[in-house]
Design an enzyme around this catalytic site. Structure first.
Site, mmCIF file in Angstrom:
data_model
loop_
_atom_site.group_PDB
_atom_site.id
_atom_site.type_symbol
_atom_site.label_atom_id
_atom_site.label_comp_id
_atom_site.label_asym_id
_atom_site.label_seq_id
_atom_site.Cartn_x
_atom_site.Cartn_y
_atom_site.Cartn_z
ATOM 1 N N GLN A 150 10.026 -16.431 -3.693
ATOM 2 C CA GLN A 150 10.197 -15.392 -3.211
ATOM 3 C C GLN A 150 10.114 -15.703 -1.161
ATOM 4 O OE1 GLN A 150 7.358 -12.442 -2.952
ATOM 5 N NE2 GLN A 150 9.257 -10.916 -2.830
ATOM 6 N N TRP A 197 7.249 -18.323 -8.533
ATOM 7 C CA TRP A 197 7.796 -17.210 -7.495
ATOM 8 C C TRP A 197 6.854 -16.522 -5.949
ATOM 9 C CZ3 TRP A 197 12.032 -14.658 -6.036
ATOM 10 C CH2 TRP A 197 12.339 -13.942 -5.750
ATOM 11 N N GLU A 228 12.628 -6.178 -0.780
ATOM 12 C CA GLU A 228 12.538 -5.882 -1.808
ATOM 13 C C GLU A 228 10.821 -4.448 -1.604
ATOM 14 O OE1 GLU A 228 10.108 -8.405 -4.838
ATOM 15 O OE2 GLU A 228 9.140 -6.836 -5.559
ATOM 16 N N SER A 255 -1.687 -9.650 -6.560
ATOM 17 C CA SER A 255 -0.501 -9.343 -6.020
ATOM 18 C C SER A 255 -0.047 -8.836 -5.850
ATOM 19 C CB SER A 255 0.227 -9.209 -7.457
ATOM 20 O OG SER A 255 1.567 -9.574 -8.218
ATOM 21 N N LYS A 291 -1.603 -8.957 -1.330
ATOM 22 C CA LYS A 291 -1.462 -9.485 0.102
ATOM 23 C C LYS A 291 -2.273 -8.356 0.983
ATOM 24 C CE LYS A 291 3.281 -9.155 -1.840
ATOM 25 N NZ LYS A 291 3.150 -11.138 -2.731
ATOM 26 N N HIS A 339 -0.340 -13.329 -14.964
ATOM 27 C CA HIS A 339 -0.157 -12.913 -13.879
ATOM 28 C C HIS A 339 -0.741 -11.769 -13.904
ATOM 29 C CE1 HIS A 339 0.899 -12.239 -9.774
ATOM 30 N NE2 HIS A 339 1.866 -10.748 -10.236
HETATM 31 C C1 MCU Z 1 2.880 -11.475 -6.195
HETATM 32 O O1 MCU Z 1 3.533 -10.310 -5.764
HETATM 33 C C2 MCU Z 1 4.453 -9.221 -6.078
HETATM 34 C C3 MCU Z 1 6.035 -10.300 -5.695
HETATM 35 O O2 MCU Z 1 5.816 -10.090 -4.439
HETATM 36 C C4 MCU Z 1 7.019 -9.431 -6.149
HETATM 37 O O3 MCU Z 1 8.460 -10.399 -5.423
HETATM 38 C C5 MCU Z 1 7.043 -9.248 -7.464
HETATM 39 O O4 MCU Z 1 8.317 -7.944 -7.667
HETATM 40 O O5 MCU Z 1 6.161 -8.114 -7.856
HETATM 41 C C6 MCU Z 1 5.026 -9.512 -7.288
HETATM 42 C C7 MCU Z 1 3.540 -8.037 -8.337
HETATM 43 O O6 MCU Z 1 2.874 -7.446 -7.500
HETATM 44 O O7 MCU Z 1 3.107 -8.123 -9.203
HETATM 45 C C8 MCU Z 1 2.215 -7.284 -9.872
#
Ligand code: MCU
Length: 417
Positions: free
Chosen positions: A275, A327, A283, A229, A233, A363
């Site tokens: 997103q 998302w 964010e 997530s 990145k 996720h």
């Molecule tokens: C997929 O990574 C992120 C996403 O970019 C955010 O918008 C969301 O709030 O959180 C995701 C994440 O890191 O989940 C653990």
């Protein structure tokens, strides 16, 4: 000037306490470490300042320099990668500082302690090395973003290095801007966003592993990096900016990771809950404040994330995505990586690229369908250095028929020698 991470270090070696002048390697000449082609800076075209011509409804051509020249050889490609890194740092990621003047390391128990000094300031941080394989070694390892262990299953024979990336750069929303040890060292107004600061941290871990190889038993030429997530990145940016990473394993990184800004915008314009660039900078502090000027018109950018991924080529990249997570930009990551793949194609190394998008898992809980014939095949081939299965992978369990890969990449793919 902007740091150029693809350039082999030609500057004086920084001071160190545990200097290993010769880093031993377990690979034989017939099994070379896959690295980026070397750059001869004197032969690279100048990168014009300015954004250049906007690129709409397609992704930027990896094989045309910012000045319009064509990329026709591997040597050109090395120059182009250096240029792409510079452009990404200038407009999106912020500046990656060069190797600091002093990096020292020590290893005790399972803790690797790293101290860094630059310009009269110092910081230190630790990482834990877990599941170190028994036996002579040296052994490969996967650097995992976060302190709770990898979100994907790391097989026996591979150690796990837990990296507390939030300690280097915080990511608790807007108030985290400029906070963390990276900013203690370089100043709270440094242009780097958290992703770049973390990549810098990964580079210091690799420095430390080079210094302590005899103590840790970890082979610094067989390192993977992973995270899920937001930390996914981080993993893809670290693989892009640190050429000593052999295998990059971003998991469900989505927008800002394996997704492309232009495709996410296109999805959003088609009514999907995805997103995009305008939301992501609200964010969190993953990107440089410089990026804010471009988020409302990403067509201006002289790159997209297919080129971020392309900084890894010819090294190995295996991208895991989740088809159930709207998302994250499921068409965006599919399209972005499907087009990124053409850079490995141009280099004749499609076996070093994987993209897999499956569903049925929540996720960041790793789906077993990606394990045996995909993740393990990559780890076998690129970290354990034994023959594994097929690693030329590009698949999704969903047909993204609304998106045409070739329409979004109308440029030719050269064969680079
Ligand atoms: C997929 O990574 C992120 C996403 O970019 C955010 O918008 C969301 O709030 O959180 C995701 C994440 O890191 O989940 C653990």
């Amino acid at each position: 000037t902007t740091a150029q991470p693809q350039v082999p270090t030609t500057t004086a070696r920084p001071t160190t306490t545990l200097v290993t002048s010769v880093v031993s390697s377990t690979t034989s000449p017939s099994d070379p470490v896959v690295t980026n082609p070397p750059v001869n800076p004197g032969t690279c075209p100048n990168t014009p300042s300015g954004l250049g011509t906007p690129v709409a409804n397609q992704l930027n051509d990896p094989f045309t320099f910012h000045n319009g020249n064509k990329v026709t050889s591997k040597a050109d490609w090395a120059c182009r990668q250096r240029e792409i890194s510079e452009l990404l740092q200038r407009y999106e990621l912020g500046t990656l500082p060069p190797k600091p003047s002093s990096v020292t390391a020590s290893f005790s128990g399972s803790t690797l302690s790293i101290s860094v000094s630059e310009g009269g300031r110092s910081i230190s941080f630790t990482v834990s090395i877990n599941n170190r394989p028994s036996g002579a070694g040296p052994h490969p390892a996967i650097i995992n973003f976060g302190t709770f262990g990898a979100s994907l299953p790391v097989p026996a024979g591979v150690a796990t290095i837990n990296f507390n990336n939030d300690d280097i750069a915080q990511q608790q929303g807007g108030s985290s801007r400029g906070r963390g040890k990276f900013y203690d060292l370089y100043g709270s107004s440094h242009s780097a966003g958290a992703l770049t600061a973390w990549a810098w941290g990964v580079s210091r871990i690799v420095d430390a592993l080079e210094l302590t190889q005899a103590q840790t038993g970890i082979d610094p030429t067989r390192l993977g990096v992973t995270g899920c997530s937001r930390n996914g990145k981080g993993a893809i940016v670290a693989g892009a900016l640190e050429p000593r990473i052999a295998l990059t394993l971003p998991q469900e990184s989505g927008a800002g990771g394996s997704g492309c800004w232009r495709i996410a915008t296109w999805q959003k314009n088609n009514g999907q809950n995805v997103q995009d660039s305008t939301q992501i900078v609200q964010e969190n502090v993953w990107f440089s404040p410089n990026f804010n000027s471009y988020v409302n018109n990403v067509n201006q950018l002289p790159f997209d994330h297919h080129l971020l991924a392309g900084l890894i080529a010819p090294r190995a990249l295996y991208v895991m995505e989740n088809v159930d997570m709207e998302w994250l930009g499921k068409i965006s990551t599919y399209g972005c990586m499907g087009i990124a793949r053409k850079q490995w194609e141009a280099l004749g190394v499609l076996d070093n690229f994987g993209y897999s998008q499956v569903g049925g898992n929540s996720h960041c809980s790793f789906p077993s369908s990606q394990q045996g014939s995909e993740l393990n095949a990559f780890i076998d081939k690129f970290l354990l250095k034994r023959s594994g299965g097929n690693t030329n992978i590009f698949r999704s369990t969903q047909t993204h028929s609304s998106f045409n890969l070739n329409n979004w990449s109308p440029w030719a793919v050269p064969s680079l020698n």
